[in-house]
Scaffold this active site. Structure first.
Site, PDB file in Angstrom:
ATOM      1  N   ARG A 128       1.874   2.007  -2.578  1.00 29.67           N
ATOM      2  CA  ARG A 128       2.176   3.072  -3.440  1.00 29.67           C
ATOM      3  C   ARG A 128       2.212   4.768  -2.627  1.00 29.67           C
ATOM      4  NH1 ARG A 128       1.133   2.683  -8.634  1.00 29.67           N
ATOM      5  NH2 ARG A 128      -0.006   4.396  -8.877  1.00 29.67           N
ATOM      6  N   ARG A 151      -9.033  -5.018 -13.758  1.00 30.31           N
ATOM      7  CA  ARG A 151      -9.986  -4.533 -13.771  1.00 30.31           C
ATOM      8  C   ARG A 151      -9.327  -3.415 -14.616  1.00 30.31           C
ATOM      9  NH1 ARG A 151     -13.502  -4.686 -10.392  1.00 30.31           N
ATOM     10  NH2 ARG A 151     -14.128  -2.732  -9.785  1.00 30.31           N
ATOM     11  N   GLU A 177     -14.133   8.575 -13.598  1.00 33.29           N
ATOM     12  CA  GLU A 177     -13.521   7.339 -14.297  1.00 33.29           C
ATOM     13  C   GLU A 177     -14.625   6.789 -13.345  1.00 33.29           C
ATOM     14  OE1 GLU A 177      -9.271   8.046 -13.817  1.00 33.29           O
ATOM     15  OE2 GLU A 177      -9.156   6.333 -13.288  1.00 33.29           O
ATOM     16  N   TYR A 229       1.571  -4.279 -12.326  1.00 31.83           N
ATOM     17  CA  TYR A 229       1.181  -3.059 -11.948  1.00 31.83           C
ATOM     18  C   TYR A 229       2.065  -1.981 -11.894  1.00 31.83           C
ATOM     19  CZ  TYR A 229      -1.911   0.709  -9.406  1.00 31.83           C
ATOM     20  OH  TYR A 229      -2.774   2.283  -9.007  1.00 31.83           O
ATOM     21  N   ASP A 270       4.075   1.144 -12.760  1.00 29.37           N
ATOM     22  CA  ASP A 270       4.205   2.757 -12.777  1.00 29.37           C
ATOM     23  C   ASP A 270       4.168   3.181 -14.260  1.00 29.37           C
ATOM     24  OD1 ASP A 270       3.012   3.387 -10.963  1.00 29.37           O
ATOM     25  OD2 ASP A 270       4.759   3.969  -9.852  1.00 29.37           O
TER      26      ASP A 270
HETATM   27  N1  UDP Z   1      -6.225   5.372  -2.934  1.00 28.20           N
HETATM   28  C1  UDP Z   1      -7.187   4.957  -2.106  1.00 28.20           C
HETATM   29  N2  UDP Z   1      -7.751   6.886  -2.034  1.00 28.20           N
HETATM   30  C2  UDP Z   1      -7.336   7.788  -3.300  1.00 28.20           C
HETATM   31  C3  UDP Z   1      -6.196   7.617  -3.639  1.00 28.20           C
HETATM   32  C4  UDP Z   1      -6.278   6.196  -3.755  1.00 28.20           C
HETATM   33  O1  UDP Z   1      -7.449   4.905  -1.473  1.00 28.20           O
HETATM   34  O2  UDP Z   1      -8.128   8.645  -2.741  1.00 28.20           O
HETATM   35  C5  UDP Z   1      -5.277   3.781  -2.672  1.00 28.20           C
HETATM   36  C6  UDP Z   1      -6.341   2.923  -3.999  1.00 28.20           C
HETATM   37  O3  UDP Z   1      -6.464   1.759  -3.273  1.00 28.20           O
HETATM   38  C7  UDP Z   1      -5.547   3.064  -5.319  1.00 28.20           C
HETATM   39  C8  UDP Z   1      -4.212   2.746  -4.584  1.00 28.20           C
HETATM   40  O4  UDP Z   1      -4.380   3.453  -3.984  1.00 28.20           O
HETATM   41  O5  UDP Z   1      -5.814   1.239  -5.727  1.00 28.20           O
HETATM   42  C9  UDP Z   1      -3.624   3.774  -5.618  1.00 28.20           C
HETATM   43  O6  UDP Z   1      -3.897   4.672  -6.305  1.00 28.20           O
HETATM   44  P1  UDP Z   1      -3.581   5.498  -7.381  1.00 28.20           P
HETATM   45  O7  UDP Z   1      -4.700   6.581  -7.458  1.00 28.20           O
HETATM   46  O8  UDP Z   1      -2.381   5.769  -7.179  1.00 28.20           O
HETATM   47  O9  UDP Z   1      -3.264   4.542  -8.866  1.00 28.20           O
HETATM   48  P2  UDP Z   1      -3.851   4.477 -10.147  1.00 28.20           P
HETATM   49  O10 UDP Z   1      -5.197   4.528 -10.733  1.00 28.20           O
HETATM   50  O11 UDP Z   1      -3.225   6.698 -10.701  1.00 28.20           O
HETATM   51  O12 UDP Z   1      -2.635   4.204 -10.771  1.00 28.20           O
END
Ligand code: UDP
Length: 367
Positions: free
Chosen positions: A173, A250, A301, A349, A351
């Site tokens: 992603r 989760r 969070e 999952y 968007d």
């Molecule tokens: N991720 C990460 N570091 C970060 C942000 C995201 O490793 O600082 C990875 C992590 O594996 C996460 C995935 O990218 O599960 C997707 O994150 P995002 O924040 O885009 O997901 P959201 O919770 O917003 O759907």
């Protein structure tokens, strides 16, 4: 005999709202039942201190699909918000997604060539030909340094599982760019509804009869008797009373606080990527809409394994769960007149833009 409603819509989140709108636009009569005391599912926003607070986690609409963008623009005015999260690793800040600003902070490299060289070298050292899990995928995308500082602990906090046990696609992603561009999404269109998501969903449901605090599964037979067809957007395993076993999700717990300061962190999203900080991120809601209120609202969070009684947020799309979902899917195919849709109904999952796409497609197919 013709029943009172054409469709019973179970749930009132984004998928439900898009489908209901399409049905009503085709002259169908719909009844919406929602077990929470409010509509809008997990994109629900609520005013606190005159600030739209994303009660079930931050949502940023981003898409490359003009049809989706035009569609939502019928129901809300979107602002020019661009998501640029900042990662805090033990007090040092890095820009996300991984881009030249991140590489500069990490290695003091100033050109794309130097950054590529370092990543290439770390990739080679790791010797991964075909990434089989999230760890291998991440290292082959951005090298070991970035994996260790910005990915590993954050991901393990968020998912409660080792990166070696998570599917590689979660990390796909995130963009990796060799330009100085902090825009988190590769999307042509991006923004937040100026009046909040709840108002947008309200507009979509205009004309529908909505029953709040109504738990479909508890009153299934009476409610089924009211409509010809059902759209169910709740959890698919719950629909079948977990008869084949529970799917894993989760969950997220939010610690929301009003602070007597106009600006707490200077950005909507701060990710805490170290293992010692117990939360994954802090959202400062006003920055999504460039708010100028005298106070601010923040949410920390905390990620947790889902159990009955908690809200399911993220499906855990690993092998075991995908198999179990496939078995539930088979049961679902045999339910006459019931459509399963959305993140929980399809255990995906998604968007937001994808939810809108699939809901529009489903509506076109069945209406
Ligand atoms: N991720 C990460 N570091 C970060 C942000 C995201 O490793 O600082 C990875 C992590 O594996 C996460 C995935 O990218 O599960 C997707 O994150 P995002 O924040 O885009 O997901 P959201 O919770 O917003 O759907």
């Amino acid at each position: 005999m013709k029943k009172e409603y054409d469709y019973l819509i179970v749930g009132s989140g984004l998928y439900a709202a898009v489908f209901a709108r399409c049905a009503m636009d085709k002259g169908k009569k719909v009844l919406v039942v929602e077990r929470r005391p409010h509509i809008a599912g997990n994109i629900y926003t609520e005013k606190i201190e005159d600030i739209d607070v994303h009660i079930y986690g931050a949502h940023i609409l981003h898409t490359n699909n003009k049809e989706v963008w035009d569609y939502v623009s019928r129901f809300a005015t979107f602002n020019r918000y661009t998501n640029s999260p900042i990662a805090n690793y033990k007090g040092t800040l890095y820009n996300l997604p991984f881009n030249m600003n991140t590489f500069y902070a990490m290695w003091h490299v100033t050109t794309p060539q130097e950054a590529m060289q370092i990543i290439e070298q770390q990739r080679k050292e790791a010797g991964i030909a075909n990434p089989r899990n999230l760890e291998e995928q991440a290292i082959s995308l951005v090298g070991r340094d970035i994996y260790n500082i910005l990915i590993k602990d954050y991901t393990e906090k968020q998912w409660g599982r080792a990166c070696t046990e998570l599917p590689a696609n979660i990390i796909k992603r995130l963009p990796v760019r060799f330009t100085f561009d902090n825009n988190y999404f590769n999307a042509l269109y991006q923004g937040i509804p100026v009046e909040g998501y709840t108002a947008m969903i309200e507009n979509m449901f205009k004309g529908a009869e909505i029953r709040l605090n109504c738990d479909y599964l508890k009153e299934k037979s009476q409610l089924d008797a009211l409509a010809d067809k059902v759209l169910y957007t709740g959890a698919i395993d719950e629909y079948f009373n977990y008869s084949l076993g529970t799917l894993e999700y989760r969950s997220v717990r939010f610690e929301t606080e009003v602070l007597d300061t106009p600006n707490y962190q200077g950005n909507a999203v701060f990710n805490y990527t170290d293992a010692d900080t117990p939360y994954t991120r802090i959202i400062e809601h006003k920055h999504f809409v460039f708010g100028t209120q005298p106070k601010t609202v923040i949410s920390r969070e905390y990620s947790a394994e889902w159990k009955k009684g908690l809200e399911p947020y993220y499906p855990v799309n690993d092998e075991r769960n995908q198999k179990l979902y496939a078995s539930y899917r088979e049961l679902a195919e045999k339910e006459p007149g019931v459509i399963f849709g959305g993140r929980l109904g399809e255990y995906k999952y998604y968007d937001m833009d994808k939810v809108i796409e699939v809901a529009l497609a489903k509506a076109q197919e069945v209406l």
